[in-house]
Design an enzyme around this catalytic site. Structure first.
Site: not given
Ligand code: COA
Length: 137
Positions: A83, A114
């Site tokens: 990711g 994030y």
């Protein structure tokens, strides 16, 4: 060995197979997936041999704004840094070019992923569904 590639020329069947594993992207029809990929400015995808294992899509005006969508890693491949790798390939082309905003909409429980990449929480994001539009006939 995972290889990260870019470009929209990816078989729709492979994308659908991966996206169907994740609730928010499940059930999309192949024709609409093809349209979305063709209209995507930067499609980043990760492969384990001929198996598609991750995607990220960037939509941008090329000058001020870029948004990221469909950040998806196959559940069998999560927690291995893939990711992060696809996010880097998606974001880094837009750094140092004076963009005002590189933004995304984080799914429930994914904000921490994030934040590790440096994204800040933005409290004023807004969205609308078609059936909420007050001027519909
Ligand atoms: C969210 C997602 C993309 C992360 O991909 P991944 O390949 O598993 O993440 P990475 O292995 O690169 O993890 C990078 C770091 O983020 C952390 N992280 C991963 N998911 C996290 C989460 N939900 N919350 C907090 N931290 C998380 C990892 O522990 C790792 O930390 P470390 O660097 O200290 O080891 C993946 O879990 C996924 O596809 N989930 C399902 C689809 C989805 O919800 N996507 C997000 C849409 S907004």
């Amino acid at each position: 060995m995972i290889s990260i590639r870019t470009g929209s020329d990816v078989p729709t069947t492979a994308v659908k197979c991966l996206w169907d594993k994740i609730e928010f992207a499940r059930g999309r029809d192949p024709e609409t997936i093809r349209l979305a990929l063709d209209e995507t400015d930067l499609f980043v995808h990760a492969w384990d041999g001929d198996r598609l294992v991750a995607t990220t899509r960037v939509i941008t005006d090329g000058a001020y704004y870029a948004t990221l969508w469909d950040v998806i890693v196959d559940p069998d491949y999560q927690g291995q840094g893939i990711g992060t790798d696809v996010m880097r390939r998606a974001v880094e082309p837009f750094l140092g070019r004076g963009f005002s905003f590189i933004a995304l909409y984080a799914a429930d429980g994914k904000q921490g992923f994030y934040e590790k990449l440096g994204f800040d929480y933005h409290p004023r994001g807004m969205k609308i569904r078609e059936d909420q539009w007050p001027y519909s006939q």
